[in-house]
Design an enzyme around this catalytic site. Structure first.
Site, PDB file in Angstrom:
ATOM      1  CG  MET A  67      10.968  24.042  -1.414  1.00  0.00           C
ATOM      2  SD  MET A  67      10.083  25.005  -2.639  1.00  0.00           S
ATOM      3  CE  MET A  67       9.201  26.191  -1.645  1.00  0.00           C
ATOM      4  NE  ARG A 114      -6.746   0.400  10.577  1.00  0.00           N
ATOM      5  CZ  ARG A 114      -5.502   0.186  10.131  1.00  0.00           C
ATOM      6  NH1 ARG A 114      -4.603   1.174  10.178  1.00  0.00           N
ATOM      7  NH2 ARG A 114      -5.134  -0.977   9.664  1.00  0.00           N
ATOM      8  CE  LYS A 149      -0.110  -0.276   4.979  1.00  0.00           C
ATOM      9  NZ  LYS A 149      -0.592  -1.131   6.037  1.00  0.00           N
ATOM     10  CE1 TYR A 190      15.452  32.226   2.169  1.00  0.00           C
ATOM     11  CE2 TYR A 190      15.300  29.827   2.303  1.00  0.00           C
ATOM     12  CZ  TYR A 190      15.243  30.996   1.562  1.00  0.00           C
ATOM     13  OH  TYR A 190      14.983  30.942   0.231  1.00  0.00           O
TER      14      TYR A 190
HETATM   15  C1  LIG Z   1       0.057  -2.023   6.673  1.00  0.00           C
HETATM   16  C2  LIG Z   1      -0.575  -3.229   7.152  1.00  0.00           C
HETATM   17  C3  LIG Z   1       0.184  -4.344   7.526  1.00  0.00           C
HETATM   18  C4  LIG Z   1       1.678  -4.378   7.558  1.00  0.00           C
HETATM   19  O1  LIG Z   1       2.136  -3.789   8.758  1.00  0.00           O
HETATM   20  P1  LIG Z   1       3.680  -3.776   9.105  1.00  0.00           P
HETATM   21  O2  LIG Z   1       3.730  -3.254  10.485  1.00  0.00           O
HETATM   22  O3  LIG Z   1       4.307  -2.838   8.143  1.00  0.00           O
HETATM   23  O4  LIG Z   1       4.172  -5.144   8.973  1.00  0.00           O
HETATM   24  C5  LIG Z   1      -0.505  -5.497   7.865  1.00  0.00           C
HETATM   25  N1  LIG Z   1      -1.845  -5.546   7.854  1.00  0.00           N
HETATM   26  C6  LIG Z   1      -2.595  -4.479   7.530  1.00  0.00           C
HETATM   27  C7  LIG Z   1      -4.083  -4.602   7.562  1.00  0.00           C
HETATM   28  C8  LIG Z   1      -1.998  -3.284   7.180  1.00  0.00           C
HETATM   29  O5  LIG Z   1      -2.742  -2.234   6.849  1.00  0.00           O
END
Ligand SMILES: *Cc1c(COP(=O)(O)O)cnc(C)c1O
Length: 815
Positions: free
Chosen positions: A758, A582, A483, A709
């Protein structure tokens, strides 16, 4: 494939010792790259060069419990043996049976050049028309082809396989196991390969592949090929393509720049965009079009598909060089034909002066005097300025070359001579046989365009995945979380690599991330964690699998499935809420959930949840409570559903701290990038990401003067200050300026001084001996480590990685 041990033994006349009911879906032949051991048998392949039997032990150590071998060895308890007379014959027999019982439409590609490119192009064009299986990379030999064929399963409708031979009588054997319906013959070179007496013998051998084909599509530019095919196969459907206008498929207009080309396909004309116009690319494009037409793809679609083809490891690579040179790197292989193609490619460029690096031609069976006379004629036609010859053979003929010619025994000798640094404002062709490794010259000649880069080491990712795998039971699946652009590192590049290494699942946050992967050819199952309502159609169209976390999502998504006309059970993943608060279904919703699911044409592929604190040792008690809730609620649902989806709850630190709760799958994220909160585990992992830049300028700032700056840094004595070209727009938080953060120079920490700008920042390099402009600066990797850098930023490594701006060039390293 999908056979029991017993079936395999019956098909191949082998002997079984052990459990004949075990199911085999994969055969592994390299014990180092066994990724999943579930339903996998290891075959010890014996060739005249090598015995695979010495790797049986390491395969068993990895968890393999079925071994296919010519001999049984004592001392392996609980192992099932399939004992065969000859390991290669066994593979071929099994593959033949499997192929003949597969009902697959098949394309078989052979020829001297262009097989792999055409296979990859065809695959890119066809995978979303038909479920398609293809041979991996260059798996086209006596062993590679059978292993490729064994990948076929019921879900595929089309198979594209490459068939290569290097000796007489090899094609006969391969044709016995694989008889494609559509035969594709690519270019056959005039330089006949070693092991063959003549060009004719080579052609005769190659076209044996088409014995049972219904259609033969062949490159008709070689008149001997045309003649032979017509003599032997006059009763079949034959289609010739090529650059000569007497083919059935050819290019009508003369090739002119900036325009489409018009292709005559038998009795119609079609216009196509073609970006590269060397003969090899054009010829391959004609072959591609012909196969697509034969498969009844309509013209508009063909045009669209050709437009979106990505380069398949272009053999010829043009690179911007130092001193305004252009470097054409073609260090992949060397024969007369590929030399011609490369020379022609040079003419596409508008540089009056040219130089050439050329090595011995190896593996060609002919009189070397004749060979190099022909080479020198080709080269002399091009008016090269300098010609650098590498190798003992070609050096003997240096006087045949008209340019200023020098000879070298090795690539290293040429590098050491520093002769290449004399070249300015030219186009330089590097053309060599593999073994001379002339790609090393590329490193010297290439202009370093990006001073600031994020380097991603793919081998380290594999190491980290294997480390986590080693903690798990052999059959446990793994989902890689890619992701947010794979935590900022590049979703496609990482996914492609993981797919190559047989990861079971990929996880993305949003549908568009999954769609992008599919469009680029990723076929591994993909779970979308946040399926948004507007994206349901895309999810279905691109065969993505949504996380379903509430009744609202379930109903709306199911509506979309019905509307789409999808008529099989749609795979979904049910998220259970166990304490993170969540997303997910809660305890009291389970009865209604199982009831609702039972009325819908969906398949719950998995049940899962997420741990909120697997990386927090103080929250062990809470985590165990989450695991308990998951066990209870998932078991309850399984009972109600009447079937057993796979279950998963562990993320990376879950894998290392709560290994016993791995269930059927785990989800790895930060762990594959080499980060663990546990210092003992951290030592076992390899660092994947390295953020680097170089020093732009060094100044001495005296007492009374100031830096940056708002004059935030005023040294109290004359101090050496370096400016580096990264700033907050690259993702370095401004709050680590003013001596909060450090970067590494010559493995020593240098404090960031003054406010971060920047696009730049200043660092104090007073304590660093011999520091000079152009030196490499490490923003993070080893010193400081990613974790230390995250510490300066008062955040976690995840946020550091995902904050690095897209303008920072990502570079992927792989052996
Ligand atoms: C991002 C995510 C993971 C991976 O988590 P890590 O701590 O990076 O291993 C696993 N499960 C879900 C649902 C996630 O969103």
């Amino acid at each position: 494939m999908n056979y029991t041990v017993k079936q395999i033994a019956e098909i191949t006349n082998a002997k079984i010792i052990g459990d004949e009911n075990l199911l085999i879906r994969n055969i592994a032949f390299d014990s180092r790259i066994i990724y999943s051991t579930k339903n996998t048998a290891f075959i010890a392949i014996n060739t005249h060069k090598n015995s695979g039997e010495k790797f049986i032990e390491s395969a068993v150590d990895r968890g393999i419990d079925v071994i296919i071998s010519e001999h049984q060895y004592p001392g392996f308890e609980h192992i099932t043996w399939i004992i065969v007379d000859n390991s290669v014959d066994f593979l071929q027999k099994l593959a033949q049976y499997h192929f003949e019982n597969s009902h697959l439409k098949s394309i078989g590609i052979t020829g001297s050049n262009g097989k792999t490119i055409l296979k990859e192009w065809l695959y890119q064009c066809l995978w979303n028309e038909f479920p398609t299986v293809k041979s991996p990379k260059s798996f086209n030999s006596q062993i590679g082809l059978p292993l490729s064929l064994l990948q076929i399963n019921n879900s595929y409708e089309l198979g594209i396989f490459e068939v290569g031979i290097s000796k007489p009588h090899e094609m006969e054997k391969l044709e016995r196991i694989f008889h494609p319906q559509i035969g594709l013959l690519t270019h056959i070179g005039n330089a006949h390969a070693a092991n063959f007496q003549s060009e004719e013998e080579l052609i005769d051998e190659k076209i044996k592949l088409f014995k049972a084909s219904e259609v033969i599509i062949y490159n008709g530019d070689n008149s001997l090929v045309s003649k032979k095919i017509h003599e032997l196969y006059s009763t079949k459907k034959l289609i010739s393509y090529g650059l000569k206008k007497d083919n059935q498929v050819f290019i009508k207009e003369d090739v002119s720049k900036d325009e489409n080309i018009t292709v005559v396909y038998i009795d119609e004309e079609i216009s196509f965009p073609v970006h590269q116009r060397d003969e090899a690319t054009l010829t391959n494009a004609l072959a591609l079009i012909t196969v697509l037409k034969e498969l009844k793809i309509d013209n508009l679609k063909i045009i669209e598909k050709i437009n979106s083809l990505k380069a398949v490891e272009m053999r010829l690579e043009a690179i911007e060089g130092v001193k305004n040179n252009i470097v054409i790197n073609d260090s992949f292989n060397l024969d007369l034909d590929s030399l011609k193609t490369a020379l022609q490619f040079l003419n596409e460029y508008n540089k009056p002066k040219k130089s050439l690096v050329l090595t011995d031609i190896v593996g060609v069976n002919s009189n070397s005097k004749e060979l190099y006379e022909e080479v020198s004629e080709l080269v002399n036609d091009q008016n090269f300025d300098f010609v650098f010859l590498i190798g003992d053979e070609i050096s003997k003929f240096s006087e045949l070359f008209k340019a200023k010619t020098s000879t070298f025994v090795s690539t290293q000798e040429l590098i050491d001579s520093k002769r290449l640094t004399e070249i300015e404002n030219q186009i330089i062709l590097l053309k060599g046989a593999r073994k001379f490794e002339i790609e090393k010259l590329k490193d010297i000649l290439e202009l370093r365009k990006h001073d600031t880069v994020l380097e991603i080491n793919l081998n380290a990712i594999l190491h980290n995945i294997n480390y986590h795998k080693s903690l798990l039971k052999p059959g446990t699946k793994m989902m890689a979380m890619v992701k947010a652009n794979a935590y900022g590192l590049g979703s496609y590049e990482i996914s492609e690599f993981l797919q190559h290494h047989h990861i079971d699942y990929l996880g993305v946050a949003y549908a568009d991330e999954g769609v992008e992967l599919r469009k680029k050819g990723i076929t591994t199952p993909i779970v979308v964690m946040n399926p948004e309502q507007h994206s349901y159609e895309a999810i279905i169209e691109y065969n993505l699998e949504p996380e379903i976390y509430s009744f609202r999502v379930l109903e709306l998504f199911y509506e979309a499935v019905q509307k789409s006309g999808y008529d099989k059970k749609y795979p979904i993943h049910i998220k259970l809420e166990t304490g993170m608060h969540r997303l997910g279904f809660k305890d009291f919703e389970l009865d209604e959930l199982s009831e609702t699911l039972s009325h819908k044409n969906v398949k719950v592929q998995s049940l899962f949840s997420h741990l909120s604190s697997s990386d927090v040792p103080e929250e062990k008690e809470f985590t165990y409570k989450q695991l308990e809730v998951f066990e209870k609620n998932s078991s309850y649902l399984i009972e109600k559903l009447g079937y057993t989806p796979i279950r998963h709850i562990l993320n990376s630190s879950g894998i290392t701290s709560y290994t016993d709760h791995q269930y059927d799958m785990v989800r790895i994220g930060i762990g594959m990038l080499g980060e663990s909160p546990n210092s003992e585990i951290q030592k076992q992992l390899q660092s994947v990401v390295s953020f680097k830049t170089v020093i732009s300028q060094i100044s001495i700032v005296s007492s009374g003067e100031s830096v940056g700056y708002s004059r935030k840094y005023k040294p109290d004595h004359a101090t050496k200050i370096a400016t580096i070209p990264v700033g907050y727009a690259d993702g370095i938080p401004r709050l680590i300026g003013n001596q909060v953060g450090n970067v590494g120079v010559h493995k020593i920490l240098a404090p960031i001084v003054g406010n971060i700008c920047m696009d730049m920042m200043m660092i104090n390099v007073d304590q660093i001996p011999n520091v000079k402009e152009g030196d490499t600066v490490t923003v993070f990797n080893a010193k400081p480590s990613l974790k230390e850098f995250a510490g300066y930023c008062k955040t976690i490594t995840y946020e550091v990685l995902t904050s690095i701006s897209p303008r920072v060039k990502r570079i992927y390293i792989k052996d």
